[in-house]
Enzyme design. Structure first.
Site, PDB file in Angstrom:
ATOM      1  CG  ASP A 275      18.092 -26.192  -2.241  1.00 43.64           C
ATOM      2  OD1 ASP A 275      19.120 -26.931  -2.260  1.00 43.64           O
ATOM      3  OD2 ASP A 275      17.568 -25.505  -3.077  1.00 43.64           O
ATOM      4  CD  GLN A 276      23.516 -27.639  -0.161  1.00 39.31           C
ATOM      5  OE1 GLN A 276      23.377 -26.949  -1.291  1.00 39.31           O
ATOM      6  NE2 GLN A 276      24.260 -26.993   0.622  1.00 39.31           N
TER       7      GLN A 276
ATOM      8  CB  CYS B  72      19.485 -26.293  -7.048  1.00 33.42           C
ATOM      9  SG  CYS B  72      20.374 -26.278  -5.548  1.00 33.42           S
TER      10      CYS B  72
ATOM     11  CG  HIS C  83      17.286 -22.814  -9.373  1.00 35.34           C
ATOM     12  ND1 HIS C  83      18.492 -23.192  -8.356  1.00 35.34           N
ATOM     13  CD2 HIS C  83      17.638 -22.313 -10.391  1.00 35.34           C
ATOM     14  CE1 HIS C  83      19.560 -22.572  -8.822  1.00 35.34           C
ATOM     15  NE2 HIS C  83      18.947 -21.977 -10.081  1.00 35.34           N
TER      16      HIS C  83
ATOM     17  CG  ASP D 191      17.510 -29.622  -4.138  1.00 34.76           C
ATOM     18  OD1 ASP D 191      17.779 -29.945  -3.144  1.00 34.76           O
ATOM     19  OD2 ASP D 191      17.602 -28.739  -4.807  1.00 34.76           O
ATOM     20  CG  HIS D 192      21.317 -31.320  -3.896  1.00 32.73           C
ATOM     21  ND1 HIS D 192      21.791 -30.428  -2.790  1.00 32.73           N
ATOM     22  CD2 HIS D 192      20.677 -30.569  -4.971  1.00 32.73           C
ATOM     23  CE1 HIS D 192      21.624 -29.412  -3.136  1.00 32.73           C
ATOM     24  NE2 HIS D 192      21.036 -29.119  -4.086  1.00 32.73           N
TER      25      HIS D 192
END
Length: 527
Positions: free
Chosen positions: A11-12, A51, A101, A294-295
């Protein structure tokens, strides 16, 4: 033989913070080793830098606005097919371990098993309000305090969660071998393992913090906040998170960046453990491993942190696919791709029609920039010279908190156009200006490119209509969320099924089922 598929998502996790993507400060030996004989996509983008909508888009192969998942408080319709539905229908065992999420009552979305709860609630707790002043902050907004207080921690919610995700992942791989033994045949599986690190707050384990004691992590190359007349969105993001109230010191920035790099190193360790377990169980040779995120994270560039921005640091993600050469064309690829492409990739690997996966049905017409293409096919086209960087657009949406109207981004070859009603258009030449410091949208020599790319976005989107739909959705969901908090409250959070894992019923049969023998002569061939 259809391969097993393991998707590992952080994540991130920004592409630029990995050794495999050229960062000498990174300590990511396991990811780097994976990338050494894999397909590596140097220009992979998320389709929204947030997210929940990014993950819903990735799982469906459709843009967030096409499936009505605008933000982190938007429910993901159970009737929308995902890659888990498709692979499960094709005979794969499908399991989710960790974070995805999902918002709403469906917490599986096609996965046969889900082995942990999520780290965030599944309710509509994070519904934005575009009619609210940005400095009238909702309690769940990203907070600048995550930068000011960054540093090593003995224990955190995120460490506890990811430690469990890692443990459950390794045990699930054991279980897939047990399932094959019990069935007397090989059952292909899809396992998605999804971690919360290196997402803020930046609180890595001490062990990983210590790895950077003598490592020079460069400061942000361009920490200056852009001109508000040219880039009001960045100033909105700063105001929403509180960065307009207090400037970060050099020491705070360095601690936060070190913490982030340490958290990425923690993820790298987990990837190493998963690969080791696949090898030990004899699963490695017929398993495709995909690593992505996701980013990204701005990490102080342009005075920004976290995501929510169309800039490269926020919108680019790692995309690494390692598998047998006859399935995965190894090498590095420069053509732009996106998370939309993951679904048709998985379906191609599973032997299911990727064309249907891109749209949901063969008859449904979706603009090329808003549908996925198998990453394997993208690599084949690039390798053969049939496709170049300008031949396929990538679209990025941002429809959540920190903006007041829909923000759309189009990536075409070396150019990136950002459009948001009320804001000036921004056009960046990523070859001449890779740091995106100067918009050339008004430059006469770029007028044709700007007009062409804007026309493409306008052909894809009714911006006024999309804005109205989002405002209506926000109001509707706020009403539902407030109503559901009154009286008897029933949360949508996933609670894993109780396991009958140890000795129950058939005493000796349970012991035999749990046993995975080490074959004579070594661990290879255990499956």
């Amino acid at each position: 033989m259809r391969p097993n598929i393991v998707v590992i998502q952080a994540d991130q996790m920004a592409a630029q913070a990995l050794g495999a993507y050229g960062d000498p400060a990174a300590r990511t030996p396991h990811i780097d080793a994976l990338a050494a004989d894999a397909a590596v996509y140097d220009r992979a983008y998320c389709n929204t830098p947030l997210c929940a909508p990014s993950r819903a888009s990735m799982m469906t192969g459709r843009m967030p606005s096409d499936i009505g998942c605008y933000d982190n408080g938007d429910d993901f319709a159970a009737s929308t097919p995902t890659f888990a539905h498709h692979l499960r229908a094709a005979g794969y065992h499908t399991a989710l371990v960790g974070r995805m999420h999902f918002i709403g009552p469906d917490q599986h979305h096609g996965f046969e098993q889900r082995l942990t709860t999520d780290v965030y609630p599944a309710d509509m707790d994070m519904v934005p309000d575009w009619r609210r002043e940005l400095d009238d902050r909702l309690q769940w907004y990203h907070d600048a305090d995550a930068v000011y207080t960054a540093g090593a921690s003995q224990a955190t919610v995120q460490q506890d969660f990811d430690d469990e995700v890692s443990f459950r992942t390794l045990r699930h791989l054991n279980d897939r071998v047990r399932a094959n033994q019990a069935a007397g045949e090989r059952i292909p599986f899809l396992m998605v393992t999804s971690f919360i690190h290196p997402h803020d707050p930046y609180e890595p384990p001490q062990e990983h913090w210590d790895r950077f004691e003598d490592v020079h992590i460069p400061d942000p190359a361009h920490p200056e906040v852009p001109d508000p007349a040219q880039d009001p969105h960045s100033h909105r993001l700063r105001a929403m998170s509180g960065f307009d109230q207090r400037e970060t010191t050099d020491e705070e920035v360095r601690r936060a960046r070190r913490s982030y790099y340490a958290a990425v190193s923690y993820i790298d360790d987990q990837i190493g453990r998963i690969r080791e377990r696949l090898e030990t169980l004899g699963l490695a040779e017929d398993t495709v491993i995909i690593v992505t995120s996701d980013h990204g994270d701005m990490l102080g560039e342009k005075g920004l942190w976290f995501k929510m921005s169309p800039y490269e640091e926020s919108s680019r993600v790692p995309m690494i696919i390692r598998g047998p050469e006859h399935l995965v064309p190894q090498g590095r690829y420069e053509n732009p791709v996106s998370l939309l492409d993951l679904m048709p990739t998985l379906l191609e690997l599973a032997g299911t029609d990727p064309e249907v996966a891109s749209t949901g049905s063969p008859e449904e017409e979706i603009a090329p920039a808003r549908r996925g293409l198998s990453l394997l096919e993208s690599a084949r086209r690039e390798r053969s010279g049939r496709s170049g960087p300008e031949d396929r657009d990538v679209t990025i949406e941002y429809l959540a908190e920190g903006t007041l109207r829909p923000q759309l981004t189009l990536v075409r070859g070396q150019y990136k156009l950002v459009v948001c009603p009320g804001d000036p258009d921004q056009l960046f030449d990523l070859v001449a200006d890779p740091s995106e410091l100067r918009s050339v949208a008004d430059a006469p020599e770029h007028a044709e490119v700007t007009a062409s790319m804007r026309a493409q976005l306008e052909a894809q989107y009714d911006l006024r209509g999309l804005e109205a739909e989002i405002l209506t959705s926000q109001a509707r969901r706020r009403l539902v969320a407030e109503a559901l908090q009154r009286g008897t409250v029933r949360h949508w959070d996933h609670e894993p099924d109780p396991e009958q894992r140890y000795v129950r019923g058939d005493f000796w049969g349970a012991l035999q089922h749990g046993q995975i023998r080490i074959p004579q002569g070594g661990a290879e061939g255990a499956a």
